[in-house]
Every structure is written in C-alpha cells, then in structure tokens.
Design an enzyme around this catalytic site. Structure first.
Site, PDB file in Angstrom:
ATOM      1  N   GLU A   1      43.847  35.934  44.781  1.00 29.29           N
ATOM      2  CA  GLU A   1      43.976  35.174  43.663  1.00 29.29           C
ATOM      3  C   GLU A   1      42.820  34.570  43.142  1.00 29.29           C
ATOM      4  O   GLU A   1      42.734  33.362  43.163  1.00 29.29           O
ATOM      5  CB  GLU A   1      45.142  33.990  44.092  1.00 29.29           C
ATOM      6  CG  GLU A   1      46.507  34.805  44.361  1.00 29.29           C
ATOM      7  CD  GLU A   1      47.629  33.983  43.889  1.00 29.29           C
ATOM      8  OE1 GLU A   1      47.463  33.219  43.000  1.00 29.29           O
ATOM      9  OE2 GLU A   1      48.652  34.415  44.596  1.00 29.29           O
TER      10      GLU A   1
HETATM   11  C1  LIG Z   1      45.428  40.874  51.576  1.00 30.61           C
HETATM   12  C2  LIG Z   1      45.342  40.956  50.193  1.00 30.61           C
HETATM   13  C3  LIG Z   1      46.464  40.991  49.215  1.00 30.61           C
HETATM   14  C4  LIG Z   1      46.122  41.357  47.929  1.00 30.61           C
HETATM   15  N1  LIG Z   1      47.371  41.468  46.999  1.00 30.61           N
HETATM   16  C5  LIG Z   1      47.056  41.813  45.621  1.00 30.61           C
HETATM   17  C6  LIG Z   1      48.101  42.139  44.986  1.00 30.61           C
HETATM   18  O1  LIG Z   1      49.299  41.739  45.294  1.00 30.61           O
HETATM   19  N2  LIG Z   1      48.039  42.503  43.586  1.00 30.61           N
HETATM   20  C7  LIG Z   1      46.808  42.849  43.341  1.00 30.61           C
HETATM   21  O2  LIG Z   1      46.564  43.226  41.998  1.00 30.61           O
HETATM   22  N3  LIG Z   1      45.558  42.558  43.646  1.00 30.61           N
HETATM   23  C8  LIG Z   1      45.805  41.928  45.231  1.00 30.61           C
HETATM   24  N4  LIG Z   1      44.537  41.959  45.982  1.00 30.61           N
HETATM   25  C9  LIG Z   1      43.214  42.044  45.507  1.00 30.61           C
HETATM   26  C10 LIG Z   1      42.307  40.868  45.407  1.00 30.61           C
HETATM   27  O3  LIG Z   1      43.106  39.813  44.178  1.00 30.61           O
HETATM   28  C11 LIG Z   1      41.123  41.317  45.469  1.00 30.61           C
HETATM   29  O4  LIG Z   1      40.755  41.741  46.657  1.00 30.61           O
HETATM   30  C12 LIG Z   1      40.211  40.326  44.806  1.00 30.61           C
HETATM   31  O5  LIG Z   1      40.479  40.079  43.386  1.00 30.61           O
HETATM   32  C13 LIG Z   1      38.702  40.686  45.253  1.00 30.61           C
HETATM   33  O6  LIG Z   1      38.356  41.699  44.943  1.00 30.61           O
HETATM   34  P1  LIG Z   1      37.589  42.695  45.629  1.00 30.61           P
HETATM   35  O7  LIG Z   1      38.347  42.622  47.256  1.00 30.61           O
HETATM   36  O8  LIG Z   1      37.493  44.135  45.343  1.00 30.61           O
HETATM   37  O9  LIG Z   1      36.252  42.122  45.918  1.00 30.61           O
HETATM   38  P2  LIG Z   1      35.044  42.141  44.888  1.00 30.61           P
HETATM   39  O10 LIG Z   1      35.299  41.991  43.569  1.00 30.61           O
HETATM   40  O11 LIG Z   1      34.206  43.404  45.558  1.00 30.61           O
HETATM   41  O12 LIG Z   1      33.969  40.905  45.456  1.00 30.61           O
HETATM   42  C14 LIG Z   1      33.103  40.897  46.532  1.00 30.61           C
HETATM   43  C15 LIG Z   1      32.674  39.357  46.756  1.00 30.61           C
HETATM   44  O13 LIG Z   1      31.718  39.191  45.655  1.00 30.61           O
HETATM   45  C16 LIG Z   1      32.181  37.951  44.801  1.00 30.61           C
HETATM   46  N5  LIG Z   1      31.911  38.260  43.366  1.00 30.61           N
HETATM   47  C17 LIG Z   1      32.285  39.214  42.612  1.00 30.61           C
HETATM   48  N6  LIG Z   1      31.989  39.203  41.240  1.00 30.61           N
HETATM   49  C18 LIG Z   1      31.162  37.773  41.404  1.00 30.61           C
HETATM   50  C19 LIG Z   1      30.601  37.012  40.508  1.00 30.61           C
HETATM   51  N7  LIG Z   1      30.674  37.619  39.249  1.00 30.61           N
HETATM   52  N8  LIG Z   1      30.157  35.897  40.815  1.00 30.61           N
HETATM   53  C20 LIG Z   1      30.094  35.365  41.977  1.00 30.61           C
HETATM   54  N9  LIG Z   1      30.827  36.221  43.228  1.00 30.61           N
HETATM   55  C21 LIG Z   1      31.309  37.485  42.734  1.00 30.61           C
HETATM   56  C22 LIG Z   1      33.641  37.677  45.020  1.00 30.61           C
HETATM   57  O14 LIG Z   1      34.029  36.364  45.251  1.00 30.61           O
HETATM   58  C23 LIG Z   1      33.676  38.176  46.567  1.00 30.61           C
HETATM   59  O15 LIG Z   1      33.123  37.191  47.394  1.00 30.61           O
HETATM   60  C24 LIG Z   1      44.729  41.548  47.298  1.00 30.61           C
HETATM   61  C25 LIG Z   1      43.777  41.405  48.366  1.00 30.61           C
HETATM   62  C26 LIG Z   1      43.952  41.371  49.450  1.00 30.61           C
HETATM   63  C27 LIG Z   1      42.761  41.545  50.468  1.00 30.61           C
END
Ligand SMILES: Cc1cc2nc3c(=O)[nH]c(=O)nc-3n(C[C@H](O)[C@H](O)[C@H](O)COP(=O)(O)OP(=O)(O)OC[C@H]3O[C@@H](n4cnc5c(N)ncnc54)[C@H](O)[C@@H]3O)c2cc1C
Length: 810
Positions: free
Chosen positions: A501
């Site tokens: 989220e």
């Molecule tokens: C257990 C779990 C349940 C989930 N459930 C759902 C679901 O039901 N539906 C759904 O659609 N998604 C779901 N998600 C996805 C979740 O919303 C994403 O994991 C999240 O948006 C982050 O994406 P990512 O993991 O690819 O990390 P990335 O986007 O690769 O980010 C990695 C890190 O970089 C940081 N970062 C990225 N861009 C920036 C920026 N511009 N400035 C500063 N920091 C940045 C982030 O804060 C993070 O710390 C779920 C994820 C998990 C792990």
C-alpha cells in the site's frame, strides 16, 4: 526618532503577524507615516523619503491593473518557462480524496476547532456485538503456528466462519448483504484479529480495503453491483486486485499490461464487443484462492470501436477466475506468513466490455478510480495491524519484563530495559491516537488522502520500532520459534507492512510532502494552475491573486516563526488546559515554522524539489509528526484527560516535537544555498534547540505504565484479543504476570529477610526455608510455588525433535 522607527516596524510586524490584507496593511502603514509626519520632530527630508518609498513600493501594489502589468505579468511569464507541467497521473493523484487537517498544518496557524468538533469514535450496539461475538470467537479459533508453519493457510473452519459471518463484507452496504460497518469498527476488527494472527488479519483486511468490492461500490454499474456485491458479501466470491507486476512496482502507472478493444466470443456468444487482455501480475494478495479478479491494464482501441482515441489509458476490469487464458493458483511465500498471495497471468483473455468496472463511461479512468479508493483502505487496514502490534507489545512485553528476572531483579527495572519499554508504550499511545483521528475523519465522510499516507507510513515505521524493541526484551524467548512464541511472526510481518500500500520510503520521500504541498498549501496549487491556464489573461489574474497572497503568507510566517522562537509561543492563544496548553502552543509554533520552511524549499529548489527526496522526506517527517501530535492531544482529551495518562501524552508530544525539530534543522543544514538555511535556522530556532528528547524521569513513568496493571494499561491495550488459556502463547504470560503481582509483597518479605540475614537463601531456594522459619505461612508458600511454576511455564521456549520437527515442549 528611535521610538518612531520602532512604531513603524511594529506596524509592519503586527500586520504580518495578524495576516492583514494588503490594503489593510497599507492603510495602517499610511496611518503610521501620517502620525510620524505630523508629530515627530524628525528632519522633513526623512519624512519625504519615507513617503516616497511608500508611494513607489506600497501604493502601486494596491492598484490591481498597475500591479498586474508591472509585476504579476512578468513573474507569470518567467514562471511559465520554468514551472514543470503536471502529468495526467499526477493530476489524478492530486484530485483524489479530500484536503483535511493537513491543510491547517500547512496554514501556519491551525484552527483546532475542526479537531475539537470531531465526535469521539463509538461503536454501535451491533458493531460492539460483532466484536464481542464472532470476532472474539474467530480469534479463539486461530492458531498462528498451525496456520503459518503447519497448514500454511487458515483452517477450513476459519475460512468458513469468516465467510458465514461476513468478515469480508464489512464495507459492503446492507442492501447487498454486507455489514456496512464504520471505519472505526472495521479497524477494531482488523486490530483484534491482528493481535492474534497477522496472516488472518491480512486475509480479512484485503477484501475490505482495495479489492473489487470498494471499486464496485464506488463506480460499479447497477448490474455489476447487483450481481457481484451479494456474492462478495456472503463469500461466494473471494476477490483480489492485481495492479503490481514485475515491471511495475512502486511506479504502478508504468504497467506494460495491455488490453485491446475488439470483437470476440464469450460464453458461447460470438461477435461480442470486448477487450483482449494480456497481463503479468505478481504479489497479489488472495490471488491463489480468488474467484473474482480485478485487473488494471492499459487499454488501446486501434480500430476505434469505442471512440476516436486510440490510447485510452488505465482501465479496470472484473474477470472470473475460470475465464479462458487466466493462469492462477501459484503462491508466493511472504516472510513466513500464510495469507494467500501469488501471481496472476493472463494470456489473450477475452472479456466483454461490460466487464469494465463502472462500464464504458469509466474506460481509461482506472488510475483516478484507484487513487480515490486507495485512501480509505490505506488509513484503516495496515494502521490497525500496526496498532495491534503496539498494543500486543505493550501488554506482553511489559508483563514479560516484570516476570522475567535476571540478577535477582525483574528485567523491566533495569534502566536499559526501561528505556526501551518507554518507547514501546509511548509509541503505542501515539500510534493509537493517530489511528483513531483518521478513523474519525473517515466516519465523517472525509477521505483524507495525505493523512492516510502519513498514518500508513508512520505507523508501519513505529510498528517496526516497537516490535524490534519487544524482540530485544524477550531475548531468546522472542527468537526461538514455535507455537508458544507470540512475537516472531509479528517481527516477520514488519516488511510486509512497510512495503505494501505504498512502500514506506516512497511514501515518505515522494508522496506525503509532494501531494501535501500541492493540495494543502494555501497558494501553491493555485499558482501552478494559474501558470498552466490556457487562457493567459485569466491565468495572470489568478496568478496575481495567489502570488501576492503567497508573498504575504511568507512574510507572516517569518514574523510569526521568529516571534514564537523568542517567546516560546507562550503568549499564543490556544486551546487546552494547564497540562496541554504548552503542547498546543508548540504545535502552532511548529506549524508556522513548517509553513515557512516549505516555502523556502519550494522557492530555493523549485521543480528539483521532486528529486530532492532527502529534503521532501524531512518535510514529510515534520508534517507527519505534527499530525501525530494533534492526534495525541485529541486522544488524551477524548479519553477524559485522565491524569494517570499524562506521562504518555507528554512523552508522545515531546517525542513528536523533537522529531519535528530534527527534521527542520536538518533541512536548514542541507539547503543548497547555505546562507538561506542559516537564516531560516536563526528565524525558527533563534534560541538554538528548544526541544529535547523526553527525559529519563518521564521515561520511567511511561515504562511503569506497562510494567504494572492499571487503567492506563487497560486503555492503552484496549481492543486486542486476550487469551485466558494458561497454555496459550500470551495467556501464560498474563497468568504468570497476575501471580507475580499477587506474590509481590511476599517476594519483598523474603528479600528483606535475606538482607537481614534471617534467610540463608534467596529467590526460589528461600521459599521452604522462609516457611520453616515462619517468615511466611503455608498459604503464602503455596502462592510462591504456584507463581514460580507459572513463571517457569511462561518463559519456556519450544523444542523440536532433531529429525521430525515434532514439538517437544512446553
Ligand atoms: C505481501 C504483499 C502483498 C501485496 N498485495 C498486493 C495486492 O494485493 N495487489 C497489488 O496490486 N499489489 C500488491 N502488492 C504489491 C505492493 O504494492 C508492491 O510490492 C509495492 O508497490 C512495491 O513494489 P515493489 O515490491 O516492486 O518494490 P519497488 O517498486 O521495486 O521498490 C523498491 C524500493 O524502492 C523504493 N522506491 C521506488 N521508487 C521510489 C522513489 N521514486 N522514491 C523513493 N523510493 C522509491 C520503494 O519505496 C521500495 O523501498 C503486494 C506486495 C507484497 C509484498
């Protein structure tokens, strides 16, 4: 002469302090000059010089046409060249939700009436019965070790119980068979379940936050609502929502998933107008068991079957699990949690155009729909989980620190442990307050999107702190896993809360201030909109109004910040009683400083502020801590201004003030123009650092609130599940804790006798000796033995067989 100079300066400062309009300020200044002219014995050349300055600078500002042509037009043209445009995605994020308390904090002079007028969150009788009945029963059914280590799933009985009792339908209106509960009740339910099992809480929270349910209720066509909502309400359908994919995480808008408008065959019918979709999603909660999928993708209409536009933008559809081309069922394994989570892939999946959530009118509006619907869930679900962690840590870490002895002393009485206990209790108080304030807003119909980001990010960070501290205090007891470990799974859940989220780093450094400044600043968005207005004439007029308002605002904040800095805001009128008034005054002071600092950062960094995330992150910290402080003051008053809770209130406010000070000071040290930073530091903090960390004595008072039972502890831990089972992971700690308190006087008696040399032994070894020496009675002896056994039982950790992982203890 000096007196007259002071008078004129005073007029300028007071006008700025009280935020007089330009015309009023000019009139006051003219009055002052007139008095100077008539009554002072100054040189007449000085008088005419002052009138000349007034006539050249102040007077023209009051003539709109003159001002427009001379100043505003030129500044407007210059701004047009440098101001970055707002993308459609950014605009949709800005339009989503409501501007709420954060706007008052941005104003530099918050009006607390809005907060004071908010009713105290209350449950209806039906909601209370739901919590006391089905939710309590559900919690008792949950065995987190069985769920997370043995079955990797909730038991079939728990799933069925949740469906039968409409746990997945808390937000669905009654007319569709849902429970239609308040945000407050929804949060209490998730919090209680969360205090028992994180995996169960996540399972319950997802259909109630971002799932097709919320989107359907808000945008669904009547047909969609009539068909799907009753099925979601009674658990016939289990929903999930897929936004994230391998190439689109935090930047979800960049998703490559694509749908093409075309004709196809669907459920035996040919020539159906619809969409052929291809997508790759991952991390989707509930996906492995979902029967109804919400999918976000980018829609193209190359044959112009819907309109002349080819690229229609992000669109949301509902897809049944068994639709041809849907690949679903695999699981991810998020840090030893057993809630369902997995990928969903769609290959050439065809769905009719009626599957678009909201129907054809909502084609291409998916991003705005998601932004609008994300807010509530973000403010409810994860914050409830964070507070569950805080309350559980306060309840059982305090008790554990009291029953666990080392060096013949309960470990909670050592200053090192006390320091950490303080933070657990203080943070829990702040977290609960932050949760309750935003829930109050939601239940009044507000969707405070900036505050929901603040609450999500702050509570997840604070959850990380309290659970880490709790782990430290539990030592090996927290580390060795098994059915009797109540902490390790919560520890493992932390990164889930941090990431989902809106991942915390991104939310802190990009969203909170970025969105907050644009939406809540009294002038910024108006200036940006004016600059981007296609009607230049109107744009200049709007810009003029916003720009001059903005200039007055900055001057006012400079004056107010400096005055508050040297007066400690002691003379500022504020709400509160003898215990809270100081904190309200400091909040007003920091709001003014924050408003000034925001403008300075925007002015110095301009469009590059978007990339200067270390600066915007600190601005977010300041804003977030002001929100938390507001919430803490409200919470204390809502709970009847209980004197015994004062230590918690003071600790939470002083911690927040310290955080705000650190954030603002760090910005002044890191601005690219050091002299501006130094000047801001002097204006805001002329007397160096006014705030200090809560002191040790206050810390001790706070820690003692969770080391002993009492009304404060009851209030602090209200709403979580308490097990009365002496063999339960937490029940055994509560049981031992109550006996330790009961036997406390006897322990003192034995300790005193040992010190006086009447007993040769101490602790356990002394019990029978004390009985034989008639220092204690037989009944007292029995109590000590019972207590000792309860402690031994409570501190045991699980053991497993070497080869089969069979549980051997306790
Ligand atoms: C257990 C779990 C349940 C989930 N459930 C759902 C679901 O039901 N539906 C759904 O659609 N998604 C779901 N998600 C996805 C979740 O919303 C994403 O994991 C999240 O948006 C982050 O994406 P990512 O993991 O690819 O990390 P990335 O986007 O690769 O980010 C990695 C890190 O970089 C940081 N970062 C990225 N861009 C920036 C920026 N511009 N400035 C500063 N920091 C940045 C982030 O804060 C993070 O710390 C779920 C994820 C998990 C792990």
């Amino acid at each position: 002469m000096i007196m007259w100079a002071c008078l004129l300066i005073l007029i300028i400062l007071l006008s700025a302090y009280f935020r007089f309009s330009l015309i009023r300020w000019s009139l006051f200044l003219a009055g002052g000059l007139l008095a100077f002219h008539l009554f002072s014995d100054a040189d007449s050349s000085a008088k005419y010089w002052l009138w000349a300055i007034f006539a050249v600078i102040v007077l023209p500002l009051n003539f709109k046409e003159f001002r427009l042509n001379l100043f505003s037009k030129n500044i407007y043209q210059a701004m047009k060249k440098i101001m970055p445009t707002i993308s459609q995605t950014e605009q949709e994020a800005l339009d989503a939700g409501d501007v709420w308390w954060e706007a008052e904090l941005f104003s530099g002079d918050p009006d607390f009436k809005m907060i004071k007028d908010m009713p105290i969150p209350k449950l209806t009788q039906e909601e209370q019965e739901f919590l006391d009945g089905p939710v309590e029963e559900f919690c008792a059914m949950l065995d987190d070790w069985q769920i997370t280590h043995v079955d990797y799933d909730l038991s079939p009985e728990a799933w069925q119980f949740a469906k039968d009792n409409r746990f997945f339908a808390m937000i669905i209106p009654k007319q569709y068979g849902g429970l239609d509960y308040s945000a407050y009740c929804h949060s209490q339910v998730v919090m209680k379940i969360g205090s028992r099992s994180g995996s169960a809480a996540v399972t319950v929270m997802v259909p109630n936050s971002l799932g097709p349910g919320k989107l359907l209720m808000t945008y669904g066509t009547d047909d969609q609502k009539d068909y799907y909502l009753p099925r979601l309400a009674d658990g016939t359908d289990i929903p999930c929502f897929g936004l994230t994919g391998p190439d689109a995480g935090s930047d979800a808008g960049a998703m490559p998933d694509e749908g093409v408008v075309c004709y196809g065959s669907y459920e035996g019918k040919d020539n159906v107008l619809g969409i052929r979709l291809n997508w790759k999603k991952r991390y989707i909660t509930l996906a492995p068991v979902a029967t109804l999928l919400g999918i976000a993708f980018k829609l193209n209409d190359p044959e112009h079957l819907l309109s002349d536009e080819e690229e229609r933008g992000i669109t949301l559809v509902l897809i049944k699990r068994d639709t041809e081309g849907v690949e679903i069922g695999h699981r991810h394994f998020p840090v030893n949690q057993a809630f369902m989570n997995g990928p969903i892939i769609g290959k050439d999946v065809f769905v009719p155009i009626e599957s678009v959530i909201g129907g054809i009118d909502y084609v291409g509006k998916g991003w705005a729909m998601l932004m609008e619907c994300l807010g509530d869930g973000r403010a409810i679900s994860l914050p409830a989980l964070g507070v569950a962690a805080g309350k559980t840590a306060s309840k059982y870490t305090g008790a554990y620190a009291r029953i666990r002895q080392q060096f013949h002393t309960p470990i909670g009485y050592f200053e090192g442990v006390e320091e950490v206990l303080t933070e657990i209790a203080g943070q829990t108080y702040a977290m609960d307050a932050a949760r309750l304030l935003v829930l109050g807003a939601l239940d009044q119909g507000e969707v405070p999107s900036v505050v929901s980001g603040i609450v999500k990010q702050q509570l997840m960070e604070r959850m990380r702190k309290v659970i880490n501290h709790s782990m430290d205090i539990h030592g090996g007891h927290g580390i060795c896993m098994g059915p009797h470990n109540h902490l390790a799974r919560a520890y493992q859940l932390i990164p889930v809360g941090i990431t989902v989220e809106g991942a915390n780093i991104l939310t802190r450094t990009m969203i909170i201030f970025g969105q907050g400044a644009m939406r809540s600043h009294p002038f910024l968005l108006k200036e940006v909109e004016a600059v981007h207005n296609e009607n230049t004439e109107q744009g200049i007029k709007d810009f003029d109004k916003a720009f001059f308002g903005h200039m007055g605002f900055i001057v006012s904040n400079v004056v107010r910040s400096f005055w508050f800095g040297i007066s400690f805001a002691k003379f500022e009128k504020s709400p509160g009683d003898e215990n809270t008034r100081y904190y309200y005054q400091q909040l007003i002071k920091m709001s003014s400083a924050f408003a000034l600092m925001s403008d300075i950062c925007v002015g110095v960094l301009g469009g590059t502020l978007k990339r200067r995330e270390k600066i915007s992150g600190r601005l977010a910290d300041a804003l977030s801590n002001m929100y938390i402080m507001t919430a803490v003051l409200k919470h204390y008053e809502d709970q009847g201004s209980q004197k015994e809770d004062l230590a918690l209130l003071r600790w939470a406010c002083e911690d927040a003030l310290m955080n705000i000070q650190t954030a603002l000071k760090d910005i002044t040290k890191n601005l690219p123009v050091p002299v501006v930073g130094a000047l801001c530091n002097f204006i805001i903090f002329p007397l160096t650092k006014p705030y200090q960390k809560p002191n040790d004595s206050l810390g001790r008072h706070v820690a003692r609130k969770i080391l002993q039972p009492g009304k404060t502890l009851d209030r602090l831990c209200e709403g979580i599940f308490f097990s009365k089972d002496k063999n339960d992971a937490t029940g055994r700690i509560s049981h031992a804790f109550s006996l330790v308190l009961k036997a406390d006087k006897l322990q003192h008696k034995i300790r005193a006798a040992y010190k006086q040399g009447r007993l040769k032994n101490r602790d356990r070894k002394a019990f029978s000796e004390a009985k034989e020496s008639n220092i204690i009675t037989e009944t007292e002896y029995q109590l000590l033995i019972e207590t000792d056994e309860a402690i031994q039982h409570a501190i045991k950790v699980d053991e497993f067989s070497f080869d089969g992982w069979d549980i051997k203890t306790p």
